[in-house]
Design a protein around this motif. Structure first.
Motif, mmCIF file in Angstrom:
data_model
loop_
_atom_site.group_PDB
_atom_site.id
_atom_site.type_symbol
_atom_site.label_atom_id
_atom_site.label_comp_id
_atom_site.label_asym_id
_atom_site.label_seq_id
_atom_site.Cartn_x
_atom_site.Cartn_y
_atom_site.Cartn_z
ATOM 1 N N PRO A 21 0.848 -1.488 0.139
ATOM 2 C CA PRO A 21 0.024 -0.109 0.024
ATOM 3 C C PRO A 21 0.839 1.281 0.077
ATOM 4 C CG PRO A 21 -0.862 -1.530 1.295
ATOM 5 C CD PRO A 21 0.367 -2.181 1.029
ATOM 6 N N TYR A 22 1.681 1.241 1.020
ATOM 7 C CA TYR A 22 2.613 2.638 0.837
ATOM 8 C C TYR A 22 3.277 2.867 -0.648
ATOM 9 C CZ TYR A 22 5.989 6.011 2.029
ATOM 10 O OH TYR A 22 6.940 7.387 2.201
ATOM 11 N N ALA A 23 3.951 1.944 -1.108
ATOM 12 C CA ALA A 23 4.646 2.212 -2.243
ATOM 13 C C ALA A 23 3.547 2.322 -3.293
ATOM 14 C CB ALA A 23 5.280 0.830 -2.696
ATOM 15 N N GLN A 24 2.336 1.785 -3.295
ATOM 16 C CA GLN A 24 1.470 1.767 -4.310
ATOM 17 C C GLN A 24 0.971 3.342 -4.226
ATOM 18 O OE1 GLN A 24 -1.310 -1.184 -3.253
ATOM 19 N NE2 GLN A 24 0.018 -2.728 -4.233
ATOM 20 N N THR A 25 0.500 3.941 -3.111
ATOM 21 C CA THR A 25 0.195 5.186 -2.957
ATOM 22 C C THR A 25 1.116 6.356 -3.479
ATOM 23 O OG1 THR A 25 -1.139 4.752 -1.147
ATOM 24 C CG2 THR A 25 -0.551 6.981 -1.458
ATOM 25 N N VAL A 26 2.523 6.075 -3.320
ATOM 26 C CA VAL A 26 3.329 6.980 -3.591
ATOM 27 C C VAL A 26 3.768 7.300 -5.046
ATOM 28 C CG1 VAL A 26 5.658 7.606 -3.306
ATOM 29 C CG2 VAL A 26 4.314 7.077 -1.329
ATOM 30 N N SER A 27 3.670 5.654 -5.702
ATOM 31 C CA SER A 27 4.213 5.588 -6.998
ATOM 32 C C SER A 27 2.905 5.936 -7.838
ATOM 33 C CB SER A 27 4.442 3.801 -7.342
ATOM 34 O OG SER A 27 5.337 3.400 -6.795
ATOM 35 N N ARG A 28 1.610 5.741 -7.437
ATOM 36 C CA ARG A 28 0.744 6.255 -8.515
ATOM 37 C C ARG A 28 0.592 7.875 -8.456
ATOM 38 N NH1 ARG A 28 -3.417 2.499 -4.866
ATOM 39 N NH2 ARG A 28 -3.399 0.548 -5.996
ATOM 40 N N LEU A 29 0.936 8.227 -7.286
ATOM 41 C CA LEU A 29 0.914 9.874 -7.581
ATOM 42 C C LEU A 29 2.008 10.466 -8.203
ATOM 43 C CD1 LEU A 29 -0.180 10.752 -3.537
ATOM 44 C CD2 LEU A 29 -1.648 10.963 -5.576
ATOM 45 N N ALA A 30 3.046 9.948 -8.108
ATOM 46 C CA ALA A 30 4.448 10.351 -8.795
ATOM 47 C C ALA A 30 4.125 9.962 -10.370
ATOM 48 C CB ALA A 30 5.757 9.705 -8.285
ATOM 49 N N ALA A 31 3.649 9.068 -10.606
ATOM 50 C CA ALA A 31 3.599 8.438 -12.073
ATOM 51 C C ALA A 31 2.330 9.424 -12.729
ATOM 52 C CB ALA A 31 2.837 7.021 -12.012
ATOM 53 N N ARG A 32 1.395 9.846 -12.070
ATOM 54 C CA ARG A 32 0.385 10.640 -12.668
ATOM 55 C C ARG A 32 0.996 12.119 -12.856
ATOM 56 N NH1 ARG A 32 -1.881 7.438 -15.267
ATOM 57 N NH2 ARG A 32 -3.772 6.364 -14.965
ATOM 58 N N MET A 33 1.562 12.360 -11.924
ATOM 59 C CA MET A 33 2.521 13.820 -11.918
ATOM 60 C C MET A 33 3.421 13.877 -12.945
ATOM 61 S SD MET A 33 2.806 14.416 -7.899
ATOM 62 C CE MET A 33 3.799 15.955 -7.981
ATOM 63 N N SER A 34 3.914 12.846 -13.330
ATOM 64 C CA SER A 34 5.016 12.710 -14.360
ATOM 65 C C SER A 34 4.319 12.260 -15.887
ATOM 66 C CB SER A 34 6.284 11.982 -13.977
ATOM 67 O OG SER A 34 5.744 10.593 -13.693
ATOM 68 N N ASN A 35 3.235 12.142 -15.821
ATOM 69 C CA ASN A 35 2.487 11.763 -17.002
ATOM 70 C C ASN A 35 2.921 10.337 -17.536
ATOM 71 O OD1 ASN A 35 1.381 14.207 -17.826
ATOM 72 N ND2 ASN A 35 3.209 15.129 -18.574
ATOM 73 N N GLN A 36 3.228 9.464 -16.323
ATOM 74 C CA GLN A 36 3.251 8.195 -16.844
ATOM 75 C C GLN A 36 1.849 7.379 -17.029
ATOM 76 O OE1 GLN A 36 7.291 7.278 -16.736
ATOM 77 N NE2 GLN A 36 5.654 5.764 -16.922
ATOM 78 N N HIS A 37 1.285 6.599 -17.653
ATOM 79 C CA HIS A 37 -0.141 6.477 -18.075
ATOM 80 C C HIS A 37 -0.036 4.804 -17.747
ATOM 81 C CE1 HIS A 37 -1.304 10.377 -19.239
ATOM 82 N NE2 HIS A 37 -0.327 10.210 -20.284
ATOM 83 N N ALA A 38 0.805 4.247 -17.775
ATOM 84 C CA ALA A 38 0.606 2.412 -17.467
ATOM 85 C C ALA A 38 1.048 2.291 -16.211
ATOM 86 C CB ALA A 38 1.481 2.001 -18.314
ATOM 87 N N ILE A 39 0.183 2.397 -15.268
ATOM 88 C CA ILE A 39 0.354 2.005 -13.777
ATOM 89 C C ILE A 39 -0.315 0.717 -13.195
ATOM 90 C CG2 ILE A 39 -0.007 2.933 -11.420
ATOM 91 C CD1 ILE A 39 -0.239 5.745 -12.568
ATOM 92 N N VAL A 40 0.393 -0.301 -12.722
ATOM 93 C CA VAL A 40 0.029 -1.428 -12.334
ATOM 94 C C VAL A 40 0.292 -1.712 -10.872
ATOM 95 C CG1 VAL A 40 0.145 -4.178 -12.768
ATOM 96 C CG2 VAL A 40 0.176 -2.530 -14.854
ATOM 97 N N SER A 41 -0.672 -2.194 -10.171
ATOM 98 C CA SER A 41 -0.259 -2.408 -8.643
ATOM 99 C C SER A 41 -0.680 -3.911 -8.283
ATOM 100 C CB SER A 41 -1.038 -1.687 -7.709
ATOM 101 O OG SER A 41 -2.300 -1.766 -7.778
ATOM 102 N N THR A 42 0.147 -4.614 -7.600
ATOM 103 C CA THR A 42 -0.276 -5.827 -7.551
ATOM 104 C C THR A 42 -0.617 -6.038 -5.971
ATOM 105 O OG1 THR A 42 1.068 -6.684 -8.870
ATOM 106 C CG2 THR A 42 0.795 -8.405 -7.107
ATOM 107 N N GLN A 43 -1.806 -6.515 -5.610
ATOM 108 C CA GLN A 43 -2.226 -6.722 -4.143
ATOM 109 C C GLN A 43 -2.059 -8.320 -3.734
ATOM 110 O OE1 GLN A 43 -3.122 -4.252 -2.542
ATOM 111 N NE2 GLN A 43 -3.667 -2.833 -3.946
ATOM 112 N N HIS A 44 -1.425 -8.293 -2.591
ATOM 113 C CA HIS A 44 -0.803 -9.597 -2.165
ATOM 114 C C HIS A 44 -1.439 -10.203 -0.930
ATOM 115 C CE1 HIS A 44 2.898 -9.548 -4.466
ATOM 116 N NE2 HIS A 44 2.837 -8.034 -4.366
ATOM 117 N N ASN A 45 -2.532 -9.203 -0.222
ATOM 118 C CA ASN A 45 -2.962 -9.630 0.976
ATOM 119 C C ASN A 45 -4.445 -8.989 1.046
ATOM 120 O OD1 ASN A 45 -1.693 -11.464 2.938
ATOM 121 N ND2 ASN A 45 -0.074 -10.029 2.605
#
Length: 248
Positions: A21-45
């Motif tokens: 969750p922590y890495a997903q939150t940070v990565s999603r925000l940073a990716a959108r702010m840098s115009n990264q459009h392919a964002i994948v997260s994996t939920q393990h639990n």
């Protein structure tokens, strides 16, 4: 977020893939702010396994995902209330099961030198070996295994707890307090798990926070029946009474 955004802009990645969750939150925000459009997260639990704050921030930012992947249908159902057929990619969510390279893993087990392990723990041909592999943390349930072992008939049976973590000394003390130091061995971190699978007869776990544990897949590849907690994810790969036993 800003530091990660600068990295994304500088390197110009094609896909951002985030775990937990922590890495997903940070990565999603940073990716959108840098115009990264392919964002994948994996939920393990299931979400209840995580801290309430990071659980909330992960949920709030999840719509930024291009695709959200669950490692089992149980995990997907815990997050969404439903689950798609594994591998279906048409929707925002999909389940892609954890996996291992079975052929290579079996080859490594066949090549493993287990004599050193047998000598270290005085394991002979008639000894029944129960194996647990996992981090030494409360949610993994090793204390429950020790307490259960203390109430069982343990003549010529040993329990190997392979792993590492903050509870290592506590687990050894608990085994000693129950007079089980000769038959419960808390190994600490090992260089290879293959010899331990090679000498074991049954895989056991009392974990409560698994999505679909790699160690269980390894045990299955090694041909070990499993005695495991009956939780989502695990119940998708262990058929109680056929390939193992599930307990509540």
């Amino acid at each position: 977020v800003l530091k990660l955004r600068r990295i994304f802009i500088k390197e110009s990645y094609d896909v951002v893939h985030a775990h937990l969750p922590y890495a997903q939150t940070v990565s999603r925000l940073a990716a959108r702010m840098s115009n990264q459009h392919a964002i994948v997260s994996t939920q393990h639990n299931a979400p209840t396994a995580y801290h309430p704050l990071t659980r909330i921030t992960e949920q709030v930012t999840r719509p930024l995902d291009t695709k959200t992947v669950a490692v089992s249908q149980g995990v997907e159902r815990a997050h969404t209330g439903t689950a798609h057929e594994p591998g279906r990619l048409e929707d925002d969510w999909c389940t892609i099961y954890n996996g291992i390279a079975v052929e290579k893993f079996c080859t490594d087990i066949a090549r493993a030198n287990d004599e050193q392990v047998r000598d270290e723990f005085n394991i002979n041909a008639s000894t029944t070996v129960l194996l647990n592999v996992g981090r030494y943390v409360p949610a993994k349930g090793q204390k429950k295994l020790i307490n259960a072992f203390s109430r069982a008939e343990t003549d010529d049976v040993i329990l190997l707890l392979v792993g590492h973590g903050p509870l290592q000394d506590d687990l050894r003390s608990l085994a000693a307090d129950n007079g089980l130091s000769d038959c419960i061995h808390v190994t600490g971190q090992v260089s290879s798990v293959h010899p331990y699978y090679a000498i074991s007869d049954v895989f056991v776990t009392a974990s409560r926070i698994e999505g679909l544990p790699i160690t269980l897949l390894e045990a299955m590849a090694a041909g070990l029946p499993s005695i495991t907690s009956d939780i989502p994810g695990i119940d998708e790969v262990v058929q109680s009474g056929e390939t193992g036993l599930l307990f509540s």
